[in-house]
Design a protein around this motif. Structure first.
Motif, PDB file in Angstrom:
ATOM      1  N   LEU A 310       1.103  -1.264  -0.383  1.00 31.30           N
ATOM      2  CA  LEU A 310      -0.085  -0.093   0.211  1.00 31.30           C
ATOM      3  C   LEU A 310       0.989   1.407  -0.107  1.00 31.30           C
ATOM      4  O   LEU A 310       0.678   1.787  -0.249  1.00 31.30           O
ATOM      5  CB  LEU A 310      -0.927  -0.127   0.924  1.00 31.30           C
ATOM      6  CG  LEU A 310      -1.917   1.330   1.131  1.00 31.30           C
ATOM      7  CD1 LEU A 310      -3.043   1.312   1.390  1.00 31.30           C
ATOM      8  CD2 LEU A 310      -1.608   1.946   2.889  1.00 31.30           C
ATOM      9  N   VAL A 311       2.216   1.001   0.535  1.00 27.81           N
ATOM     10  CA  VAL A 311       2.686   1.986   0.827  1.00 27.81           C
ATOM     11  C   VAL A 311       3.521   2.623  -0.453  1.00 27.81           C
ATOM     12  O   VAL A 311       3.303   3.751  -1.010  1.00 27.81           O
ATOM     13  CB  VAL A 311       3.412   2.234   1.832  1.00 27.81           C
ATOM     14  CG1 VAL A 311       4.388   3.630   1.949  1.00 27.81           C
ATOM     15  CG2 VAL A 311       2.736   2.399   3.684  1.00 27.81           C
ATOM     16  N   ALA A 312       4.661   1.334  -1.048  1.00 22.08           N
ATOM     17  CA  ALA A 312       4.839   1.552  -2.289  1.00 22.08           C
ATOM     18  C   ALA A 312       3.119   1.875  -3.548  1.00 22.08           C
ATOM     19  O   ALA A 312       4.411   2.945  -3.501  1.00 22.08           O
ATOM     20  CB  ALA A 312       5.559   0.660  -2.387  1.00 22.08           C
ATOM     21  N   ALA A 313       2.536   1.489  -3.491  1.00 25.02           N
ATOM     22  CA  ALA A 313       1.555   2.020  -4.865  1.00 25.02           C
ATOM     23  C   ALA A 313       1.050   3.049  -4.168  1.00 25.02           C
ATOM     24  O   ALA A 313       1.269   4.439  -5.531  1.00 25.02           O
ATOM     25  CB  ALA A 313       0.451   0.952  -4.418  1.00 25.02           C
ATOM     26  N   LEU A 314       1.189   3.749  -3.173  1.00 24.17           N
ATOM     27  CA  LEU A 314       0.717   5.352  -2.627  1.00 24.17           C
ATOM     28  C   LEU A 314       1.688   6.142  -3.207  1.00 24.17           C
ATOM     29  O   LEU A 314       1.869   7.429  -3.612  1.00 24.17           O
ATOM     30  CB  LEU A 314      -0.103   5.916  -1.933  1.00 24.17           C
ATOM     31  CG  LEU A 314      -0.747   5.328  -0.697  1.00 24.17           C
ATOM     32  CD1 LEU A 314      -1.696   5.396   0.340  1.00 24.17           C
ATOM     33  CD2 LEU A 314      -1.773   5.673  -1.700  1.00 24.17           C
ATOM     34  N   ALA A 315       3.043   5.780  -3.181  1.00 21.62           N
ATOM     35  CA  ALA A 315       4.303   7.072  -3.599  1.00 21.62           C
ATOM     36  C   ALA A 315       3.926   6.870  -5.441  1.00 21.62           C
ATOM     37  O   ALA A 315       4.709   8.035  -5.820  1.00 21.62           O
ATOM     38  CB  ALA A 315       5.668   5.720  -3.181  1.00 21.62           C
ATOM     39  N   TRP A 316       3.593   6.042  -5.678  1.00 25.58           N
ATOM     40  CA  TRP A 316       2.830   6.521  -7.394  1.00 25.58           C
ATOM     41  C   TRP A 316       2.570   7.215  -7.789  1.00 25.58           C
ATOM     42  O   TRP A 316       1.830   7.979  -9.320  1.00 25.58           O
ATOM     43  CB  TRP A 316       4.103   5.808  -7.889  1.00 25.58           C
ATOM     44  CG  TRP A 316       3.467   4.169  -8.190  1.00 25.58           C
ATOM     45  CD1 TRP A 316       3.981   3.637  -7.389  1.00 25.58           C
ATOM     46  CD2 TRP A 316       1.993   3.869  -8.590  1.00 25.58           C
ATOM     47  NE1 TRP A 316       3.009   2.277  -8.121  1.00 25.58           N
ATOM     48  CE2 TRP A 316       1.766   2.654  -8.929  1.00 25.58           C
ATOM     49  CE3 TRP A 316       1.818   4.450 -10.171  1.00 25.58           C
ATOM     50  CZ2 TRP A 316       1.407   1.959  -8.722  1.00 25.58           C
ATOM     51  CZ3 TRP A 316       0.470   3.528 -10.410  1.00 25.58           C
ATOM     52  CH2 TRP A 316       0.140   2.693  -9.999  1.00 25.58           C
ATOM     53  N   LEU A 317       0.938   6.810  -6.814  1.00 18.18           N
ATOM     54  CA  LEU A 317      -0.632   6.755  -7.358  1.00 18.18           C
ATOM     55  C   LEU A 317      -0.415   8.038  -7.279  1.00 18.18           C
ATOM     56  O   LEU A 317      -1.225   8.710  -8.110  1.00 18.18           O
ATOM     57  CB  LEU A 317      -1.303   5.169  -7.140  1.00 18.18           C
ATOM     58  CG  LEU A 317      -2.768   5.870  -7.495  1.00 18.18           C
ATOM     59  CD1 LEU A 317      -2.571   5.463  -8.825  1.00 18.18           C
ATOM     60  CD2 LEU A 317      -3.410   4.763  -5.960  1.00 18.18           C
ATOM     61  N   MET A 318      -0.506   8.332  -6.118  1.00 20.95           N
ATOM     62  CA  MET A 318      -0.759   9.816  -5.461  1.00 20.95           C
ATOM     63  C   MET A 318      -0.497  11.201  -6.405  1.00 20.95           C
ATOM     64  O   MET A 318      -1.318  11.539  -7.466  1.00 20.95           O
ATOM     65  CB  MET A 318      -0.221   9.941  -4.187  1.00 20.95           C
ATOM     66  CG  MET A 318      -0.605  10.029  -3.285  1.00 20.95           C
ATOM     67  SD  MET A 318       0.212  10.823  -1.672  1.00 20.95           S
ATOM     68  CE  MET A 318      -0.714   9.310  -0.501  1.00 20.95           C
ATOM     69  N   PRO A 319       1.378  11.180  -6.813  1.00 17.01           N
ATOM     70  CA  PRO A 319       1.225  12.368  -8.704  1.00 17.01           C
ATOM     71  C   PRO A 319       1.077  11.617  -9.474  1.00 17.01           C
ATOM     72  O   PRO A 319       0.435  12.767  -9.837  1.00 17.01           O
ATOM     73  CB  PRO A 319       3.147  11.908  -8.708  1.00 17.01           C
ATOM     74  CG  PRO A 319       2.942  10.909  -6.491  1.00 17.01           C
ATOM     75  CD  PRO A 319       2.112   9.692  -6.790  1.00 17.01           C
ATOM     76  N   VAL A 320       0.443  11.095  -9.613  1.00 11.68           N
ATOM     77  CA  VAL A 320      -0.243  10.164 -11.039  1.00 11.68           C
ATOM     78  C   VAL A 320      -1.522  11.164 -10.754  1.00 11.68           C
ATOM     79  O   VAL A 320      -1.957  12.200 -12.264  1.00 11.68           O
ATOM     80  CB  VAL A 320      -0.117   8.474 -11.571  1.00 11.68           C
ATOM     81  CG1 VAL A 320      -0.960   8.502 -12.580  1.00 11.68           C
ATOM     82  CG2 VAL A 320       1.142   8.262 -11.477  1.00 11.68           C
ATOM     83  N   LEU A 321      -2.722  10.063 -10.072  1.00  4.92           N
ATOM     84  CA  LEU A 321      -4.263  10.879  -9.870  1.00  4.92           C
ATOM     85  C   LEU A 321      -4.018  11.768  -9.556  1.00  4.92           C
ATOM     86  O   LEU A 321      -5.213  12.997 -10.051  1.00  4.92           O
ATOM     87  CB  LEU A 321      -4.739  10.068  -8.696  1.00  4.92           C
ATOM     88  CG  LEU A 321      -4.915   8.964  -8.515  1.00  4.92           C
ATOM     89  CD1 LEU A 321      -5.479   8.012  -7.987  1.00  4.92           C
ATOM     90  CD2 LEU A 321      -5.892   8.319 -10.124  1.00  4.92           C
ATOM     91  N   VAL A 322      -2.701  13.136  -9.356  1.00 10.95           N
ATOM     92  CA  VAL A 322      -2.825  14.454  -8.943  1.00 10.95           C
ATOM     93  C   VAL A 322      -3.034  15.035 -10.489  1.00 10.95           C
ATOM     94  O   VAL A 322      -3.282  15.693 -10.070  1.00 10.95           O
ATOM     95  CB  VAL A 322      -1.870  14.528  -7.719  1.00 10.95           C
ATOM     96  CG1 VAL A 322      -1.658  16.658  -7.050  1.00 10.95           C
ATOM     97  CG2 VAL A 322      -2.515  14.427  -7.045  1.00 10.95           C
ATOM     98  N   VAL A 323      -1.504  14.626 -10.738  1.00  9.26           N
ATOM     99  CA  VAL A 323      -1.360  15.781 -11.861  1.00  9.26           C
ATOM    100  C   VAL A 323      -2.567  15.367 -12.822  1.00  9.26           C
ATOM    101  O   VAL A 323      -2.773  16.091 -13.852  1.00  9.26           O
ATOM    102  CB  VAL A 323       0.057  14.630 -12.863  1.00  9.26           C
ATOM    103  CG1 VAL A 323      -0.021  15.623 -14.092  1.00  9.26           C
ATOM    104  CG2 VAL A 323       0.808  15.472 -11.564  1.00  9.26           C
ATOM    105  N   ILE A 324      -3.142  14.354 -13.326  1.00  2.00           N
ATOM    106  CA  ILE A 324      -4.287  13.730 -13.865  1.00  2.00           C
ATOM    107  C   ILE A 324      -5.620  14.631 -13.707  1.00  2.00           C
ATOM    108  O   ILE A 324      -5.583  15.068 -14.768  1.00  2.00           O
ATOM    109  CB  ILE A 324      -4.309  12.896 -14.022  1.00  2.00           C
ATOM    110  CG1 ILE A 324      -3.381  11.494 -14.611  1.00  2.00           C
ATOM    111  CG2 ILE A 324      -6.066  12.488 -15.060  1.00  2.00           C
ATOM    112  CD1 ILE A 324      -3.363  10.092 -14.944  1.00  2.00           C
ATOM    113  N   GLY A 325      -5.873  14.754 -12.688  1.00  2.00           N
ATOM    114  CA  GLY A 325      -6.774  15.628 -11.838  1.00  2.00           C
ATOM    115  C   GLY A 325      -6.703  16.822 -12.123  1.00  2.00           C
ATOM    116  O   GLY A 325      -7.623  17.795 -13.139  1.00  2.00           O
TER     117      GLY A 325
END
Length: 499
Positions: A310-325
Motif C-alpha cells: 500500500l505504501v509503495a503503491a501510494l508513492a507513485w499513485l498519488m502523483p499520477v492521480l493528482v497530476v491527471i486531476g
C-alpha cells in the motif's frame, strides 16, 4: 526498551538537524520571499495574531481555512517573545520535523530486520535535498518541497496525508483492529478536510482506490472495508463541518475547476517542468523524484505484505492521480501538485529493511551521520537567525510612519499585507482594490468598519489608483520600494466590499 527510546530520540534529533539545515538554506536563498514577505504566505500570521488580540473577527478566507497551521503559529506567538520573521523561521523548522514524525509512523514498528528510524531519516533527507534545490522567489514555480517550510502553502495538509498513510499502514500491519488507530484516522481526515478540501484529492481518493483493490484479493476484506469506511466517514464529516463556517469562506474553490481549459493547463504545467529543468539544481531535484518513483514501482511489485504494498503503491499513485486531476480540471497552480515531491519519498519507508553490513560498520556510520547532522544543525541556527533578522529599512520606514501617525490608511493586496502584519495595530492599514473598495480576501472584514482613510501606501505592484474623490497628497513619504501618499485633511471614503 531503553535502546528503543535512545534510537527514537536519535531519530528526532537527526530530524531537527535536517530541518535546521533545510530551513537555513531556503531562508538564505531567493525562496525566502515566500517564507517572510509574500502576500499569500502571511495569512496564517495575520489570522493567528488576530485571534490572540481578541479583536472582533469576520474573516474572508479562501477555500482553505488554515486551522492547524494557525493553531501552531498562535501557540508559538503566545509562548515565545519573538518577532514575526523569527516565528516564521521557527515554524518552518517545526513543519519539517512534523513531516519526519509522519514518515516515522509510515515506516512502521521496529522489528527484527527492520530499521524504521533510519529509513524515516533517509526519507526526510531526500525531501530536504529536493527543497534546497529550489531557489526561485516565485510562488508559481514548480518548486514544491520548499513550500512545506511556509505556514501557508498547505504544510499541515502534507503532514496529514503522510500521517493518514501511516495510520492505514499500522492497522494493516496489526493482527487485530485498533480502535485508537481507527479513531485517529477518522479525526485526521475530518480535521484536514475541514481545514483544506485538497486533503480529499491528495489522500482520500488514492487511499480509497488502493484499499478497494486490496479488498478484492485480500482475505482480510472486512478490515480493509472498515478502514475505507473510517476514511470516507472522516472526510465526509470534514465537509459537513465546513457548512457552519461558510460565512468565512469567500471562495469555495469550485470556480478553480475549468475542465474546458485542460489543454491550457497541460501547456502551463509543461512550461513549469521546462523551467524547473533549466537549472542544474532543478535537474538534480527532478532526478531524485524520478528515482524515487522508479523505486516505488519496483517495491510495489516486490512487496511481501499488504502494508508495504500500500505504501509503495501510494508513492507513485498519488502523483499520477493528482497530476491527471489537476490537468483534467484545467487548474493553473503549481501548489496543487505538491504530492509530486512528498509522495515519492514514501518509497523509502515502504520496506525499511536493515542494510546488511557488519554491526560495527553500521554503528560507526550511524555515529558519523549523527555527528554531522548535529554540527550542520548547530551551524545552521545563526544562519537561519540572520535570514530572519535581515533588515528591511523600507518596511521599517512604512511601519514606523504608520504607527506614529495614529491614523488609518489603505493599500492594495500585494502591497499592504507585509506592512500590515508588522504594525503594532494591523487595523491601521486597510486592504483595498485600485478603486478603494474594501478587498475582502484573506482579510478581516471588520477592518472596513473604519469607513474612510487619509493616506495610501503603494509600491511597484500597485495598480494605478482610480479614486472615488480627488486625492492630492499633501506630502509623499519616500520609503524605498514603498511610497506613502499622505492626504492630510482629505478623507477618502471606502467603497463597498468585494472579493
Amino acid at each position: 526498551m531503553r535502546r528503543v527510546w535512545v534510537r527514537e530520540l536519535a531519530g528526532w534529533s537527526g530530524a531537527l538537524g535536517l530541518a535546521l539545515i533545510a530551513a537555513a538554506q531556503v531562508a538564505s536563498s531567493a525562496r525566502s520571499e515566500l517564507l517572510f514577505r509574500d502576500g499569500d504566505s502571511l495569512i496564517v500570521g495575520m489570522f493567528a495574531r488576530s485571534v490572540l488580540s481578541g479583536e472582533p473577527m469576520d474573516w474572508a478566507m479562501s477555500s482553505v481555512l488554515f486551522l492547524p497551521e494557525s493553531t501552531v503559529f498562535a501557540a508559538l506567538d503566545a509562548i515565545f517573545p519573538l518577532d514575526v520573521n523569527a516565528l516564521l523561521a521557527v515554524n518552518a523548522v517545526i513543519n519539517v520535523i512534523a513531516l519526519y514524525g509522519a514518515l516515522r509512523l509510515v515506516a512502521g514498528r521496529r522489528t527484527e530486520g527492520r530499521a524504521p528510524v533510519a529509513w524515516a531519516l533517509v526519507g526526510l533527507a531526500a525531501f530536504c535535498v529536493i527543497a534546497v534545490t529550489e531557489l526561485s522567489a516565485s510562488r508559481d514555480a514548480l518548486e514544491l518541497a520548499s513550500l512545506q517550510l511556509t505556514t501557508t502553502y498547505y504544510s499541515a495538509s502534507v503532514v496529514a496525508v503522510v500521517l493518514s498513510v501511516g495510520l492505514v499502514r499500522r492497522m494493516l500491519d496489526r493482527e487485530s483492529m485498533s480502535v485508537g488507530l481507527s479513531a485517529a484516522l477518522g479525526v485526521t481526515a475530518a480535521v484536514s478536510t475541514l481545514s483544506n478540501p485538497l486533503f480529499a484529492a491528495w489522500a482520500t481518493v488514492p487511499i480509497t482506490v488502493l484499499l478497494a483493490l486490496l479488498a478484492i484479493r485480500s482475505q482480510r476484506r472486512f478490515r480493509l472495508t472498515l478502514l475505507l469506511a473510517v476514511l470516507l466517514t472522516g472526510t465526509a464529516l470534514g465537509f459537513v463541518g465546513r457548512i457552519p463556517l461558510q460565512a468565512w469562506i469567500a471562495n469555495t474553490g469550485a470556480g478553480y475547476a475549468q475542465p474546458e481549459r485542460w489543454a491550457e493547463s497541460l501547456g502551463y504545467y509543461s512550461e513549469l517542468v521546462s523551467a524547473r529543468l533549466s537549472t542544474p539544481p532543478g535537474v538534480l531535484g527532478c532526478l531524485i523524484v524520478l528515482a524515487l518513483l522508479v523505486l516505488a514501482v519496483v517495491r510495489t511489485a516486490r512487496a511481501s505484505d499488504e502494508g508495504s504494498r500500500l505504501v509503495a503503491a501510494l508513492a507513485w499513485l498519488m502523483p499520477v492521480l493528482v497530476v491527471i486531476g489537476a490537468i483534467a480540471l484545467g487548474t493553473h497552480a503549481a501548489r496543487y501538485l505538491q504530492p509530486l515531491v512528498f509522495a515519492p519519498v514514501l518509497a523509502l519507508v515502504a520496506v525499511p529493511r536493515v542494510v546488511r553490513v557488519p554491526l560495527r560498520v553500521r554503528s560507526v556510520l550511524a555515529t558519523v551521520v549523527a555527528v554531522l547532522l548535529a554540527i550542520g544543525g548547530i551551524l545552521s541556527i545563526p544562519r537561519l537567525a540572520a535570514a530572519a533578522e535581515g533588515g528591511d529599512p523600507d518596511l521599517t520606514c512604512v511601519t514606523d510612519w504608520v504607527n506614529a501617525s495614529g491614523r488609518t490608511g489603505a493599500g492594495q493586496f500585494w502591497t499592504v499585507r507585509l506592512p500590515k502584519l508588522h504594525l503594532d495595530d494591523p487595523a491601521q492599514l486597510v486592504q483595498v482594490d485600485h478603486e478603494l473598495r474594501g478587498y475582502a480576501w484573506l482579510a478581516n472584514r471588520h477592518d472596513f468598519d473604519v469607513g474612510e482613510v487619509t493616506f495610501l501606501v503603494e509600491d511597484a505592484q500597485t495598480v494605478p489608483w482610480n479614486l472615488p474623490v480627488p486625492g492630492i497628497p499633501d506630502e509623499v513619504i519616500d520609503c524605498g520600494r514603498y511610497r506613502i501618499l499622505d492626504l492630510g485633511d482629505t478623507v477618502l471614503p471606502l467603497g463597498p466590499q468585494r472579493n
